[in-house]
Design a protein around this motif. Structure first.
Motif, PDB file in Angstrom:
ATOM      1  N   VAL A 137       0.852  -1.253  -0.155  1.00  0.00           N
ATOM      2  CA  VAL A 137       0.010  -0.096  -0.131  1.00  0.00           C
ATOM      3  C   VAL A 137       0.983   1.111   0.117  1.00  0.00           C
ATOM      4  CG1 VAL A 137      -1.827   1.242   0.979  1.00  0.00           C
ATOM      5  CG2 VAL A 137      -1.738  -1.259   1.495  1.00  0.00           C
ATOM      6  N   VAL A 138       1.986   1.344   0.804  1.00  0.00           N
ATOM      7  CA  VAL A 138       2.784   2.431   0.875  1.00  0.00           C
ATOM      8  C   VAL A 138       3.427   2.731  -0.425  1.00  0.00           C
ATOM      9  CG1 VAL A 138       5.044   3.061   1.824  1.00  0.00           C
ATOM     10  CG2 VAL A 138       3.599   1.874   3.167  1.00  0.00           C
ATOM     11  N   ILE A 139       4.147   1.619  -1.057  1.00  0.00           N
ATOM     12  CA  ILE A 139       4.720   1.743  -2.237  1.00  0.00           C
ATOM     13  C   ILE A 139       3.662   2.267  -3.543  1.00  0.00           C
ATOM     14  CG2 ILE A 139       6.042   0.652  -4.076  1.00  0.00           C
ATOM     15  CD1 ILE A 139       7.639   0.959  -1.710  1.00  0.00           C
ATOM     16  N   ASN A 140       2.460   1.608  -3.648  1.00  0.00           N
ATOM     17  CA  ASN A 140       1.535   1.721  -4.520  1.00  0.00           C
ATOM     18  C   ASN A 140       0.997   3.270  -4.371  1.00  0.00           C
ATOM     19  OD1 ASN A 140       2.002  -0.682  -5.833  1.00  0.00           O
ATOM     20  ND2 ASN A 140      -0.134  -0.773  -6.353  1.00  0.00           N
ATOM     21  N   THR A 141       0.757   3.922  -3.230  1.00  0.00           N
ATOM     22  CA  THR A 141       0.129   4.962  -3.063  1.00  0.00           C
ATOM     23  C   THR A 141       1.459   6.206  -3.305  1.00  0.00           C
ATOM     24  OG1 THR A 141      -0.910   4.051  -0.981  1.00  0.00           O
ATOM     25  CG2 THR A 141      -0.622   6.647  -1.223  1.00  0.00           C
ATOM     26  N   ALA A 142       2.487   5.922  -3.064  1.00  0.00           N
ATOM     27  CA  ALA A 142       3.503   6.771  -3.345  1.00  0.00           C
ATOM     28  C   ALA A 142       3.554   7.027  -4.837  1.00  0.00           C
ATOM     29  CB  ALA A 142       4.801   6.497  -2.833  1.00  0.00           C
ATOM     30  N   VAL A 143       3.533   5.688  -5.547  1.00  0.00           N
ATOM     31  CA  VAL A 143       4.074   5.686  -6.989  1.00  0.00           C
ATOM     32  C   VAL A 143       2.695   6.481  -7.583  1.00  0.00           C
ATOM     33  CG1 VAL A 143       3.920   4.247  -9.156  1.00  0.00           C
ATOM     34  CG2 VAL A 143       5.318   3.757  -7.143  1.00  0.00           C
ATOM     35  N   GLY A 144       1.330   5.749  -7.310  1.00  0.00           N
ATOM     36  CA  GLY A 144       0.263   6.631  -8.014  1.00  0.00           C
ATOM     37  C   GLY A 144       0.209   8.060  -7.554  1.00  0.00           C
ATOM     38  N   LEU A 145       0.506   8.447  -6.550  1.00  0.00           N
ATOM     39  CA  LEU A 145       0.502   9.927  -6.320  1.00  0.00           C
ATOM     40  C   LEU A 145       1.619  10.924  -7.249  1.00  0.00           C
ATOM     41  CD1 LEU A 145       0.322  10.295  -2.361  1.00  0.00           C
ATOM     42  CD2 LEU A 145      -1.539  10.755  -4.218  1.00  0.00           C
ATOM     43  N   SER A 146       2.526  10.150  -7.639  1.00  0.00           N
ATOM     44  CA  SER A 146       3.798  10.617  -8.369  1.00  0.00           C
ATOM     45  C   SER A 146       3.725  10.392  -9.945  1.00  0.00           C
ATOM     46  CB  SER A 146       5.200  10.421  -7.747  1.00  0.00           C
ATOM     47  OG  SER A 146       5.174   9.036  -7.325  1.00  0.00           O
ATOM     48  N   GLN A 147       2.667   9.473 -10.458  1.00  0.00           N
ATOM     49  CA  GLN A 147       2.646   9.153 -11.666  1.00  0.00           C
ATOM     50  C   GLN A 147       1.712   9.952 -12.444  1.00  0.00           C
ATOM     51  OE1 GLN A 147       3.889   6.395 -13.764  1.00  0.00           O
ATOM     52  NE2 GLN A 147       5.406   6.212 -11.951  1.00  0.00           N
ATOM     53  N   ASN A 174      -5.600  10.181  -8.930  1.00  0.00           N
ATOM     54  CA  ASN A 174      -4.906   9.520  -9.958  1.00  0.00           C
ATOM     55  C   ASN A 174      -4.204   8.233  -9.321  1.00  0.00           C
ATOM     56  OD1 ASN A 174      -3.387   9.682 -12.552  1.00  0.00           O
ATOM     57  ND2 ASN A 174      -1.670   9.223 -11.024  1.00  0.00           N
ATOM     58  N   ALA A 175      -4.078   8.347  -8.032  1.00  0.00           N
ATOM     59  CA  ALA A 175      -3.538   7.267  -7.210  1.00  0.00           C
ATOM     60  C   ALA A 175      -4.639   6.035  -6.933  1.00  0.00           C
ATOM     61  CB  ALA A 175      -2.883   7.685  -5.756  1.00  0.00           C
ATOM     62  N   TYR A 176      -6.012   6.520  -6.893  1.00  0.00           N
ATOM     63  CA  TYR A 176      -7.061   5.552  -6.465  1.00  0.00           C
ATOM     64  C   TYR A 176      -6.790   3.896  -7.269  1.00  0.00           C
ATOM     65  CZ  TYR A 176     -10.115   8.674  -4.385  1.00  0.00           C
ATOM     66  OH  TYR A 176     -10.625   9.768  -3.658  1.00  0.00           O
ATOM     67  N   PRO A 177      -6.453   3.911  -8.388  1.00  0.00           N
ATOM     68  CA  PRO A 177      -6.400   2.539  -8.992  1.00  0.00           C
ATOM     69  C   PRO A 177      -5.250   1.753  -8.338  1.00  0.00           C
ATOM     70  CG  PRO A 177      -6.597   3.984 -10.794  1.00  0.00           C
ATOM     71  CD  PRO A 177      -6.564   4.918  -9.322  1.00  0.00           C
ATOM     72  N   TYR A 178      -4.014   2.458  -8.277  1.00  0.00           N
ATOM     73  CA  TYR A 178      -2.914   1.966  -7.575  1.00  0.00           C
ATOM     74  C   TYR A 178      -3.094   1.473  -6.302  1.00  0.00           C
ATOM     75  CZ  TYR A 178      -0.373   4.470 -11.329  1.00  0.00           C
ATOM     76  OH  TYR A 178      -0.015   4.707 -12.718  1.00  0.00           O
ATOM     77  N   ILE A 179      -3.742   2.449  -5.467  1.00  0.00           N
ATOM     78  CA  ILE A 179      -3.906   2.044  -4.036  1.00  0.00           C
ATOM     79  C   ILE A 179      -4.884   0.827  -3.818  1.00  0.00           C
ATOM     80  CG2 ILE A 179      -5.215   2.883  -1.813  1.00  0.00           C
ATOM     81  CD1 ILE A 179      -4.182   5.673  -2.582  1.00  0.00           C
ATOM     82  N   LEU A 180      -5.942   0.813  -4.474  1.00  0.00           N
ATOM     83  CA  LEU A 180      -7.038  -0.400  -4.746  1.00  0.00           C
ATOM     84  C   LEU A 180      -6.242  -1.543  -5.101  1.00  0.00           C
ATOM     85  CD1 LEU A 180      -9.677   1.829  -5.698  1.00  0.00           C
ATOM     86  CD2 LEU A 180      -9.807   0.597  -3.765  1.00  0.00           C
ATOM     87  N   SER A 181      -5.303  -1.821  -6.097  1.00  0.00           N
ATOM     88  CA  SER A 181      -4.747  -2.798  -6.565  1.00  0.00           C
ATOM     89  C   SER A 181      -3.885  -3.323  -5.656  1.00  0.00           C
ATOM     90  CB  SER A 181      -4.213  -2.843  -7.970  1.00  0.00           C
ATOM     91  OG  SER A 181      -3.089  -2.027  -7.918  1.00  0.00           O
ATOM     92  N   ALA A 182      -3.230  -2.447  -4.651  1.00  0.00           N
ATOM     93  CA  ALA A 182      -2.355  -2.948  -3.369  1.00  0.00           C
ATOM     94  C   ALA A 182      -3.246  -3.442  -2.440  1.00  0.00           C
ATOM     95  CB  ALA A 182      -1.522  -1.878  -3.010  1.00  0.00           C
ATOM     96  N   LEU A 183      -4.527  -2.919  -2.432  1.00  0.00           N
ATOM     97  CA  LEU A 183      -5.322  -3.258  -1.280  1.00  0.00           C
ATOM     98  C   LEU A 183      -5.592  -4.776  -1.501  1.00  0.00           C
ATOM     99  CD1 LEU A 183      -7.684  -0.064  -0.309  1.00  0.00           C
ATOM    100  CD2 LEU A 183      -5.475  -1.056   0.917  1.00  0.00           C
ATOM    101  N   LYS A 184      -5.876  -5.309  -2.673  1.00  0.00           N
ATOM    102  CA  LYS A 184      -6.434  -6.526  -3.049  1.00  0.00           C
ATOM    103  C   LYS A 184      -5.329  -7.387  -2.462  1.00  0.00           C
ATOM    104  CE  LYS A 184      -9.195  -5.507  -6.814  1.00  0.00           C
ATOM    105  NZ  LYS A 184      -9.293  -5.458  -8.403  1.00  0.00           N
ATOM    106  N   VAL A 185      -3.897  -7.054  -2.684  1.00  0.00           N
ATOM    107  CA  VAL A 185      -2.992  -7.946  -2.020  1.00  0.00           C
ATOM    108  C   VAL A 185      -2.966  -7.733  -0.378  1.00  0.00           C
ATOM    109  CG1 VAL A 185      -0.366  -8.158  -1.745  1.00  0.00           C
ATOM    110  CG2 VAL A 185      -1.387  -7.368  -4.036  1.00  0.00           C
TER     111      VAL A 185
END
Lengths: 256, 283
Positions: A137-147, A174-185
């Motif tokens: 979640v940390v990684i995907n949030t950070a990535v989603g916010l900066s992509q 913009n980060a929603y899809p990244y965060i949500l796919s991390a939440l599945k993990v």
């Protein structure tokens, strides 16, 4: 109606395979006479899942709570840490090595320490699940916010938009899809963590049922607990999938 | 129009004033000079294109004018004020439409109002007007993914026009579109700009980056030809083609001659036809 029919046809192979496996399982136990303490048949397991022999509802509740708690703690702390990392590059540089170090720890091995610090009960189990699940979640949030497209960043600068507004209007959605796919993990990791905690030390919960029924060779009970655990996991996973369809419908079909 | 009359008009009111602008940026392998000694005046309501091969710094120059990238020497004055930070009264259109995919077309057009801290509700009517102007009125509630590339770029143009900026900076806005859509968008841009309507005074100033020579000739009042490494001005052409320009304009001999002259300057080819009048040496 037609759509429903197509949906059914699409899921038909999965249903057939699943049904086939259950039939093979049943045949294996009856035709070859596999003993029940090694491999109970599906009918036996189903019976055990609803037997009054133990307080299923209580165990399901305890484990479900631990899983849900672990998921929420992982999600909230993960999103917060990821946002901090994306917000300030200094914070990011300070936090990242530490987070990577924590992530390389074998979390299962930390479980006894958590019990030592937090005592027995549901809280340490939640914490173990959260520890396993928060990193993606940390990684995907950070990535989603900066992509974000560089041009979009320029657009924000042209209008002198304050940083928080660019975050609120552009970066966070913009980060929603990244965060949500991390939440599945994370949903899966929360299940693992909660059960590991119960394995190490507990008085109740589905993990506790597996450990005790194994020592008493009551394998149908262990199988029953296993299936209840996977149902809990599926429910959580399904909830995240529904959430992502509501929060980020534009990302549908992009990842699956 | 004689050269003298043109000069007088240019003196009347300057929108953009670039004075010996230079820009050098640091990379891992040392400093790179992106722009050298760019001196250029753009008057109000003028359509000026920057043409050149990739690496000639035309996109960088556009961002320097917007205050998005710092220059290292010289000065830029927009609307009488020196540019030291991003300037607010500017509309930007990029090669990609860069729309927010979770927002409807209408909400994308309204984004500048929100980012600038204005009340978006007050701009709804204007947003609808712009969508109507670009033939998108039926798509206001659609998401960008439901639109074609040309339509997305129209939305991006509407967004740039929302706050009615006096200056439009366009960075290869039609570069990613197919040739036919591109020609169509060229006509549309001129229409939205108000080519057929009032005098130049009421039009927006447009600085337009492209690597298509015909596109530059078709759209512009003046074309600045740039050469690479470091980016500098190789020549400036006055395009005296009459306005409003139409599909037929592309078929005229003058159009072809302008295109050829610019091509020759860009490639260093020796032309065997006499150049059109109006070409000027770099300042």
């Amino acid at each position: 109606m037609k759509k429903l029919g197509r949906k059914f046809l699409e899921t038909l192979p999965a249903i057939l395979l699943f049904a086939g496996l259950i039939v093979v399982w049943e045949l294996a136990t009856t035709v070859f006479g596999v003993r029940e303490y090694l491999l109970p048949g599906p009918a036996t397991v189903l019976e055990a899942m609803f037997s009054g022999e133990i307080n299923w509802a209580g165990h399901i509740w305890v484990t479900g709570l631990a899983i849900f708690g672990a998921f929420i703690i992982a999600a909230v702390s993960g999103v917060l840490l990821g946002t901090l990392i994306a917000w300030s590059s200094v914070l990011g540089r300070a936090l990242m090595p530490f987070l990577v170090f924590v992530n390389t720890l074998p979390k299962v091995a930390v479980a006894p320490l958590f019990l030592l610090w937090l005592g027995y009960g549901i809280v340490p189990n939640m914490m173990i699940g959260a520890l396993i699940g928060f990193f993606p979640v940390v990684i995907n949030t950070a990535v989603g916010l900066s992509q974000i497209d560089d041009d979009m960043v320029d657009l924000g600068r042209v209008f002198n938009a304050p940083k928080w507004k660019v975050f609120a209007k552009i970066r966070i959605p913009n980060a929603y899809p990244y965060i949500l796919s991390a939440l599945k993990v994370t949903a899966t990791a929360a299940v693992v963590g909660a059960i590991v905690g119960e394995f190490v030390a507990s008085q109740n919960g589905l993990g506790y049922v597996i450990i005790t029924s194994q020592s008493s060779m009551n394998t149908p009970l262990a199988f029953g607990a296993l299936i209840w655990i996977s149902i809990l996991g599926l429910v959580l996973f399904g909830a995240v999938a529904v959430l992502s369809r509501v929060l980020a419908p534009w990302a549908e079909g992009r990842e699956q | 129009m004689t050269g003298r009359a043109k000069m007088d008009m240019r003196l009347a009111r300057q929108s953009i004033e670039l004075d010996r602008v230079g820009m050098t940026y640091e990379t891992g392998s040392g400093p790179v000079e992106a722009l050298r000694d760019i001196t250029l005046s753009v008057r109000e309501g003028e359509f000026v294109s920057l043409v050149g091969p990739s690496g000639c710094g035309k996109s960088t120059l556009l961002r320097v004018v917007a205050g998005l990238r710092p220059m290292t020497s010289g000065s830029v004055v927009v609307d009488g004020a020196p540019v030291v930070r991003p300037i607010p009264k500017v509309g930007m259109v990029f090669q990609a439409a860069v729309l927010l995919k979770w927002r409807t077309v209408l909400d994308n057009v309204l984004l500048p109002a929100e980012l600038a801290g204005l009340r978006p509700a007050r701009y709804r009517e204007r947003a609808h007007e712009l969508l109507k102007l670009t033939g998108l009125e039926d798509f206001a509630g659609k998401r960008p993914s439901e639109l074609s590339g040309g339509m997305q770029q129209r939305v991006s143009l509407c967004r740039a026009l929302l706050l009615d900026p006096p200056l439009l900076l366009m960075d290869e806005p039609f570069g990613a579109l197919d040739a036919m859509t591109r020609d169509e968008m060229n006509l549309e841009l001129l229409r939205v700009w108000g080519e057929a309507g009032a005098g130049a005074g009421e039009r927006k100033t447009i600085l337009f980056v492209t690597h298509s020579i015909p596109e530059a000739v078709f759209l512009s009042d003046r074309i600045v030809v740039m050469s690479p490494r470091p980016g500098r001005i190789a020549g400036i052409f006055d395009v005296a083609l009459p306005r409003p320009r139409t599909v037929e304009t592309r078929a005229t001999a003058e159009f072809g001659q302008y295109s050829l002259d610019i091509y020759d300057l860009l490639t260093g080819r020796q032309s065997n036809t006499p150049a059109m009048a109006g070409r000027r040496a770099p300042a």
